[in-house]
Design a protein around this motif. Structure first.
Motif, mmCIF file in Angstrom:
data_model
loop_
_atom_site.group_PDB
_atom_site.id
_atom_site.type_symbol
_atom_site.label_atom_id
_atom_site.label_comp_id
_atom_site.label_asym_id
_atom_site.label_seq_id
_atom_site.Cartn_x
_atom_site.Cartn_y
_atom_site.Cartn_z
ATOM 1 N N ARG A 1 35.460 41.700 -92.044
ATOM 2 C CA ARG A 1 35.225 40.265 -91.842
ATOM 3 C C ARG A 1 34.666 39.576 -93.079
ATOM 4 O O ARG A 1 34.569 38.353 -93.115
ATOM 5 N N GLY A 2 34.274 40.341 -94.085
ATOM 6 C CA GLY A 2 33.788 39.697 -95.305
ATOM 7 C C GLY A 2 32.459 40.241 -95.763
ATOM 8 O O GLY A 2 32.164 41.426 -95.602
ATOM 9 N N ASN A 3 31.643 39.377 -96.371
ATOM 10 C CA ASN A 3 30.333 39.738 -96.906
ATOM 11 C C ASN A 3 30.427 40.791 -98.009
ATOM 12 O O ASN A 3 29.543 41.634 -98.162
ATOM 13 N N GLY A 4 31.528 40.745 -98.778
ATOM 14 C CA GLY A 4 31.673 41.671 -99.888
ATOM 15 C C GLY A 4 32.037 43.078 -99.482
ATOM 16 O O GLY A 4 31.848 44.022 -100.254
ATOM 17 N N VAL A 5 32.561 43.243 -98.266
ATOM 18 C CA VAL A 5 32.910 44.565 -97.742
ATOM 19 C C VAL A 5 34.394 44.595 -97.390
ATOM 20 O O VAL A 5 34.925 43.629 -96.842
ATOM 21 N N ARG A 6 35.058 45.687 -97.699
ATOM 22 C CA ARG A 6 36.427 45.900 -97.223
ATOM 23 C C ARG A 6 36.570 47.366 -96.863
ATOM 24 O O ARG A 6 35.975 48.246 -97.497
ATOM 25 N N CYS A 7 37.368 47.623 -95.832
ATOM 26 C CA CYS A 7 37.468 48.988 -95.307
ATOM 27 C C CYS A 7 38.916 49.323 -94.994
ATOM 28 O O CYS A 7 39.611 48.555 -94.318
ATOM 29 N N LEU A 8 39.350 50.466 -95.470
ATOM 30 C CA LEU A 8 40.698 50.949 -95.216
ATOM 31 C C LEU A 8 40.752 51.599 -93.840
ATOM 32 O O LEU A 8 39.836 52.328 -93.452
ATOM 33 N N ALA A 9 41.807 51.339 -93.086
ATOM 34 C CA ALA A 9 41.997 52.007 -91.800
ATOM 35 C C ALA A 9 42.204 53.500 -92.025
ATOM 36 O O ALA A 9 42.831 53.925 -92.996
ATOM 37 N N ALA A 10 41.650 54.298 -91.124
ATOM 38 C CA ALA A 10 41.761 55.754 -91.224
ATOM 39 C C ALA A 10 42.801 56.269 -90.245
ATOM 40 O O ALA A 10 43.289 55.526 -89.377
ATOM 41 N N GLN A 11 43.127 57.545 -90.388
ATOM 42 C CA GLN A 11 44.067 58.191 -89.466
ATOM 43 C C GLN A 11 43.420 59.344 -88.719
ATOM 44 O O GLN A 11 44.085 60.043 -87.960
ATOM 45 N N GLY A 12 42.106 59.532 -88.909
ATOM 46 C CA GLY A 12 41.455 60.629 -88.219
ATOM 47 C C GLY A 12 39.985 60.728 -88.564
ATOM 48 O O GLY A 12 39.414 59.846 -89.209
ATOM 49 N N ALA A 13 39.365 61.829 -88.115
ATOM 50 C CA ALA A 13 37.920 62.080 -88.249
ATOM 51 C C ALA A 13 37.150 61.001 -87.490
ATOM 52 O O ALA A 13 37.689 60.358 -86.583
ATOM 53 N N PHE A 14 35.870 60.785 -87.833
ATOM 54 C CA PHE A 14 35.110 59.727 -87.160
ATOM 55 C C PHE A 14 34.207 59.018 -88.155
ATOM 56 O O PHE A 14 33.025 58.791 -87.914
ATOM 57 N N TYR A 15 34.820 58.668 -89.307
ATOM 58 C CA TYR A 15 34.086 57.973 -90.349
ATOM 59 C C TYR A 15 34.854 56.753 -90.835
ATOM 60 O O TYR A 15 36.088 56.772 -90.915
ATOM 61 N N ALA A 16 34.095 55.712 -91.175
ATOM 62 C CA ALA A 16 34.626 54.608 -91.961
ATOM 63 C C ALA A 16 34.001 54.728 -93.349
ATOM 64 O O ALA A 16 32.851 55.165 -93.482
ATOM 65 N N PHE A 17 34.747 54.343 -94.375
ATOM 66 C CA PHE A 17 34.262 54.476 -95.747
ATOM 67 C C PHE A 17 34.472 53.154 -96.480
ATOM 68 O O PHE A 17 35.354 53.024 -97.329
ATOM 69 N N PRO A 18 33.665 52.150 -96.128
ATOM 70 C CA PRO A 18 33.887 50.823 -96.697
ATOM 71 C C PRO A 18 33.523 50.719 -98.176
ATOM 72 O O PRO A 18 32.538 51.328 -98.640
ATOM 73 N N ASP A 19 34.314 49.935 -98.876
ATOM 74 C CA ASP A 19 34.046 49.555 -100.259
ATOM 75 C C ASP A 19 33.022 48.428 -100.221
ATOM 76 O O ASP A 19 33.290 47.346 -99.681
ATOM 77 N N VAL A 20 31.837 48.664 -100.785
ATOM 78 C CA VAL A 20 30.754 47.668 -100.723
ATOM 79 C C VAL A 20 30.406 47.149 -102.112
ATOM 80 O O VAL A 20 29.316 46.587 -102.319
ATOM 81 N N ARG A 21 31.314 47.275 -103.066
ATOM 82 C CA ARG A 21 31.024 46.825 -104.425
ATOM 83 C C ARG A 21 30.787 45.320 -104.474
ATOM 84 O O ARG A 21 29.932 44.838 -105.226
ATOM 85 N N GLY A 22 31.518 44.570 -103.638
ATOM 86 C CA GLY A 22 31.306 43.127 -103.585
ATOM 87 C C GLY A 22 29.927 42.774 -103.055
ATOM 88 O O GLY A 22 29.276 41.842 -103.546
ATOM 89 N N ALA A 23 29.483 43.520 -102.056
ATOM 90 C CA ALA A 23 28.146 43.279 -101.491
ATOM 91 C C ALA A 23 27.065 43.609 -102.514
ATOM 92 O O ALA A 23 26.066 42.886 -102.630
ATOM 93 N N ILE A 24 27.265 44.684 -103.263
ATOM 94 C CA ILE A 24 26.287 45.075 -104.279
ATOM 95 C C ILE A 24 26.130 43.967 -105.319
ATOM 96 O O ILE A 24 25.014 43.607 -105.725
ATOM 97 N N GLU A 25 27.247 43.385 -105.738
ATOM 98 C CA GLU A 25 27.214 42.325 -106.740
ATOM 99 C C GLU A 25 26.527 41.064 -106.234
ATOM 100 O O GLU A 25 25.940 40.311 -107.017
ATOM 101 N N SER A 26 26.569 40.846 -104.914
ATOM 102 C CA SER A 26 26.047 39.588 -104.364
ATOM 103 C C SER A 26 24.564 39.626 -104.021
ATOM 104 O O SER A 26 23.977 38.583 -103.718
ATOM 105 N N ILE A 27 23.945 40.801 -104.057
ATOM 106 C CA ILE A 27 22.544 40.917 -103.641
ATOM 107 C C ILE A 27 21.654 41.124 -104.861
ATOM 108 O O ILE A 27 21.815 42.095 -105.601
ATOM 109 N N ASN A 28 20.728 40.227 -105.055
ATOM 110 C CA ASN A 28 19.804 40.333 -106.179
ATOM 111 C C ASN A 28 18.962 41.601 -106.059
ATOM 112 O O ASN A 28 18.438 41.917 -104.988
ATOM 113 N N GLY A 29 18.853 42.319 -107.166
ATOM 114 C CA GLY A 29 18.024 43.513 -107.196
ATOM 115 C C GLY A 29 18.716 44.772 -106.717
ATOM 116 O O GLY A 29 18.126 45.848 -106.727
#
Length: 396
Positions: free
Chosen positions: A312-340
């Motif tokens: 939904r946004g906030n500097g996060v994107r996540c690829l759909a998986a085909q198995g297991a029980f984990y999501a592995f979102p890319d949070v590089r955008g969120a890291i850039e947007s948060i001071n400190g």
């Protein structure tokens, strides 16, 4: 007295997943409301018929030592599983039963790797692969993948990573931490490369085999490339698909020479796996699998919900998986947007402190800029956790 520890132990890193779980437990003990999404085990109970088989084994006195590499009944159940589910044929002297999938991998690495050898490991990887390789004195060669190429190692990347010192290639599908599966075509492309390097052993970690829902049926590299059968060791176990994490049963199927070496190694370390757990595993492999299918259906529903919320946004994107029980979102955008906040480790700490949600930094899996979120928890917990994450990221 000061105890001088071995160099191999000093070089080991603590398990990041266990560290995050311990941190969440510590905060809860201090009265904090923390939702832990770090667990690497199903939140379902072990199936009733499996527990009954264990109780029966105890009642019948099946509590003594067994042969080192597994009781014949379990070996036959494993052979039957490979024939039924994978179309692969093995003999008892190709099967090795150990104290969990991690133990099986330990046996493989120590049976074939020498100091100076190289083992190719695609990242993101399960946290223990590189350290287990390093324990042998060999060098892990990390092949970086990312969300841009679907978290899959390409044939070209594999070819570039191979050197005269390459002894082993490690594959994992469905993947921990990404949940991504390699396709049959992916494996065939990798197989073409490996066919040109006949001295390399292939290890495939199929521990999440039963927890998969992709458009294609489950496939590993030896199913896709039968010509690699004689130099592929398949690693699997009871933990994930049957919610038997604490029972500690893993197994391998592979070349006879390798299996004999691992049997000798295990005979001088743990000896046989737990007898009662072996009999429970016979019941799991030979029994009705509706309970497994029911569990996978729930995991898929959670997956769909989690991936939609994360994207939904906030500097996060996540690829759909085909198995297991984990999501592995890319949070590089969120890291850039948060001071400190400069990296995924700091972001994970920020989220556990500010939102009360515990996740494992991607750095632990060789993928800085990501977080691993386990959805092996209730939908209620997931809804609450994602609400908290959205609030923390939007308000930062």
């Amino acid at each position: 007295m000061t105890i001088e520890l071995s160099e191999r132990v000093r070089a080991l890193k603590p398990s990041a997943t266990l560290a995050v779980t311990a941190r969440a437990t510590e905060l809860r003990a201090a009265g904090r409301d923390v939702i832990s999404l770090s667990a690497g085990e199903p939140d379902f109970d072990t199936p009733a018929h499996v527990k009954e088989a264990a109780k029966k084994a105890i009642d019948e006195g099946k509590t003594k030592y067994t042969v080192v590499d597994g009781i014949p009944e379990l070996k036959q159940a494993i052979i039957g599983k490979f024939k039924r589910d994978n179309g692969l044929s093995y003999q008892p002297d190709q099967i090795m039963v150990s104290c969990g999938g991690k133990h099986s991998l330990h046996n493989v690495f120590h049976a074939v790797l020498n100091p100076g050898d190289e083992a190719i490991i695609p990242s993101p990887y399960w946290v223990s692969y590189p350290d287990m390789v390093q324990l042998t004195g060999a060098r892990p060669v990390i092949v970086d993948t990312g969300i841009e190429n679907g978290f899959r190692m390409s044939a070209e990347q594999l070819e570039r990573a191979i050197t005269p010192r390459t002894k082993l290639v490690m594959l994992n599908s469905p993947s921990n931490p990404t949940g991504v599966c390699y396709t049959r075509a992916d494996f065939q492309a990798l197989g073409e490369v490996l066919a040109r390097h006949p001295s390399i052993l292939i290890a495939t970690d199929d521990i999440y085999e039963l927890i998969s829902w992709g458009d294609e049926p489950f496939c590993n590299i030896v199913m896709a490339c039968p010509d690699l059968y004689d130099r592929t060791v398949v690693v699997n176990g009871m933990a994930k698909g049957y919610a038997m994490t604490g029972w500690r049963i893993g197994y391998t199927a592979g070349p006879v020479e390798l299996t004999r070496a691992m049997r000798k190694l295990q005979g001088q370390t743990t000896s046989n796996p737990t007898t009662i757990s072996q009999w429970a595993s016979v019941a799991a492999l030979n029994g009705d699998h509706q309970c497994v299918r029911d569990m996978v259906k729930v995991f898929k529903e959670r997956h769909d919900y989690v991936v939609e919320r994360l994207n939904r946004g906030n500097g996060v994107r996540c690829l759909a998986a085909q198995g297991a029980f984990y999501a592995f979102p890319d949070v590089r955008g969120a890291i850039e947007s948060i001071n400190g906040i400069d990296n995924d480790i700091q972001l994970a700490e920020h989220l556990i402190e500010k939102a009360g949600v515990a996740m494992v930094p991607g750095t632990a899996f060789g993928a800085p800029g990501y977080l691993r979120m386990s959805y092996a928890t209730s939908m209620e917990n997931l809804e609450k956790a994602l609400d908290r994450l959205e609030g923390a990221l939007a308000g930062s």
